[in-house]
Write an enzyme that holds these catalytic residues in place. Structure first.
Site, mmCIF file in Angstrom:
data_model
loop_
_atom_site.group_PDB
_atom_site.id
_atom_site.type_symbol
_atom_site.label_atom_id
_atom_site.label_comp_id
_atom_site.label_asym_id
_atom_site.label_seq_id
_atom_site.Cartn_x
_atom_site.Cartn_y
_atom_site.Cartn_z
ATOM 1 N N HIS A 185 0.821 -1.224 0.000
ATOM 2 C CA HIS A 185 0.000 0.000 0.000
ATOM 3 C C HIS A 185 0.851 1.269 0.000
ATOM 4 O O HIS A 185 0.386 2.327 0.446
ATOM 5 C CB HIS A 185 -0.935 -0.024 1.226
ATOM 6 C CG HIS A 185 -2.317 0.515 0.940
ATOM 7 N ND1 HIS A 185 -2.728 1.750 1.368
ATOM 8 C CD2 HIS A 185 -3.366 -0.021 0.287
ATOM 9 C CE1 HIS A 185 -3.984 1.964 0.982
ATOM 10 N NE2 HIS A 185 -4.382 0.901 0.324
ATOM 11 N N HIS A 285 -6.454 -2.784 -11.311
ATOM 12 C CA HIS A 285 -6.862 -2.359 -9.963
ATOM 13 C C HIS A 285 -8.344 -2.013 -10.000
ATOM 14 O O HIS A 285 -8.792 -1.326 -10.913
ATOM 15 C CB HIS A 285 -6.041 -1.115 -9.626
ATOM 16 C CG HIS A 285 -6.295 -0.505 -8.297
ATOM 17 N ND1 HIS A 285 -6.931 0.704 -8.141
ATOM 18 C CD2 HIS A 285 -5.981 -0.927 -7.055
ATOM 19 C CE1 HIS A 285 -6.984 1.018 -6.857
ATOM 20 N NE2 HIS A 285 -6.413 0.034 -6.169
HETATM 21 MG MG LIG Z 1 -3.142 -1.478 -3.688
#
Ligand SMILES: [Mg+2]
Length: 382
Positions: A185, A285
């Site tokens: 992240h 994504h």
């Molecule tokens: Mg990600």
């Protein structure tokens, strides 16, 4: 046929939908949003739509170039997300005009379905072993989770140990055949990313994601030289020009452009083909809504290097509404044995429940990502 009007709808949990109308009655839907900046993208869409009213919606490549190249200042999350949502809606219109799913208009299908993965564990992962077992029991063959909480540039081995224990618990719960994606992240800086990647190797992750922030992509070289785990990145990269260096440098194994952030179907199809030429896999994504997911599946259908698709059903953000709430036919995203079939309807292949969208848009939302700080008071990456 001409573009006659458009509407924007800000709906829970954190999405923005765009409906483009035409003078012959065909409408197209897009999802132009960057998480936490829905109003900013909304303003950008309005500025771009000024140019498109009364234009032929079928000239998508020209509109894309106009939106991108005619802005002297270009690129970045806001403008590229605005272009992305408009592009999706124009492709939806084109598909409906020709009565064909979009994939038929961009080369035809290279596959009938695609593997999907499910999120587990939320922002601050805990009890992930049981969570992983639960989604595997639903038929998923792959999961993704956040690897760590906030980490300092140089942090403690205690936090490394906690992360390793969580991944070990997931591997133990699901066995050897389930894919585990571990999302760093962008929370991890290069020194700790190298340690973490090495320590996670025994658990055979499917990939590590954003091991460092995309603005530090040159650090991927050191990380790739430290581990054999496939490295994924790309959700915060927005165009062919953003991807070209990491592809030619050769330290990335999986790219994850977002169909609602990286210029839409037109651009992500091109990014996917660039990656294919470097033997790099595609995993779009998509922690967003049903329109973004539908757009992903159209690109997945035609991209030989697509191997898995993110989707947000049950994700920790989707508390108030989930992806199926805004579509009329909920079976369109019917996951079976860890796969979803490519939708066969015209355009994006989904029918939006406009009445419900309008109702929820009256409430709107003001979603922002949390602001995290380290123990010493300094800002941490979320
Ligand atoms: Mg990600």
């Amino acid at each position: 046929m001409k573009i006659s009007n458009y509407e924007l709808y800000k709906v829970t949990p954190r999405w923005l939908f765009l409906k483009i109308e035409t003078d012959n009655g065909i409408v197209g839907w897009g999802e132009p949003v960057i998480e936490g900046r829905a109003d900013t993208v909304n303003a950008a869409v309005k500025e771009l739509m000024d140019y498109l009213i009364n234009k032929d919606p079928l000239r998508i490549e020209d509109h894309w170039n106009m939106m991108y190249r005619s802005g002297f200042y270009r690129g970045g999350p806001i403008l590229m997300s605005a272009i992305a949502g408009i592009d999706q809606a124009l492709w939806d219109i084109k598909g409906k005009y020709y009565n064909a799913p979009i994939y038929q208009l961009i080369g035809g299908a290279a596959r009938d379905s695609i593997r999907v993965y499910s999120w587990i564990g939320g922002d601050r992962p805990s009890d992930v072993g049981q969570a992983a077992r639960n989604v595997v029991d639903l038929g998923f063959t792959a999961v993704k989770m956040n690897g760590t909480e906030e980490l300092q540039y140089i942090d403690s081995y205690k936090k490394i140990d906690e992360t390793v224990e969580r991944i070990a618990a997931v591997r133990e719960a699901v066995g050897n055949d389930i894919g585990i994606g571990i999302d760093f992240h962008g929370r991890v800086h290069k020194p700790m990313a190298k340690i973490l990647a090495k320590e996670l190797e025994p658990y055979r992750p499917m990939f590590i994601e954003e091991p460092v922030l995309p603005e530090n992509n040159e650090a991927l070289r050191d990380i790739a030289n430290h581990t054999h785990i496939p490295i994924a990145t790309g959700e915060r990269m927005f165009s062919r020009w953003d991807f070209k260096t990491i592809l030619s440098d050769g330290y990335v194994d999986i790219i994850q452009p977002d169909l609602s952030h990286a210029g839409g179907i037109t651009e992500v199809k091109k990014i996917a083909s660039m990656a294919e030429a470097y033997d790099v896999a595609l995993a779009p994504h998509c922690p967003l809504g049903p329109i973004a997911l539908a757009a992903c599946l159209q690109v997945d259908a035609t991209s030989h290097n697509a191997f898995i698709q993110e989707q947000s059903l049950g994700i920790h953000y989707n508390k108030e509404n989930d992806i199926l709430d805004y579509v009329k036919d909920r079976s369109v995203f019917d996951y079976k044995d860890g796969y979803v079939k490519i939708p066969q309807g015209p355009g994006l292949g989904i029918e939006i429940n406009e009445e419900y969208v309008k109702e929820k848009a009256k409430e709107g939302h003001n979603w922002k990502n949390p602001i995290w700080r380290h123990k010493d008071g300094s800002i941490a990456e979320w």
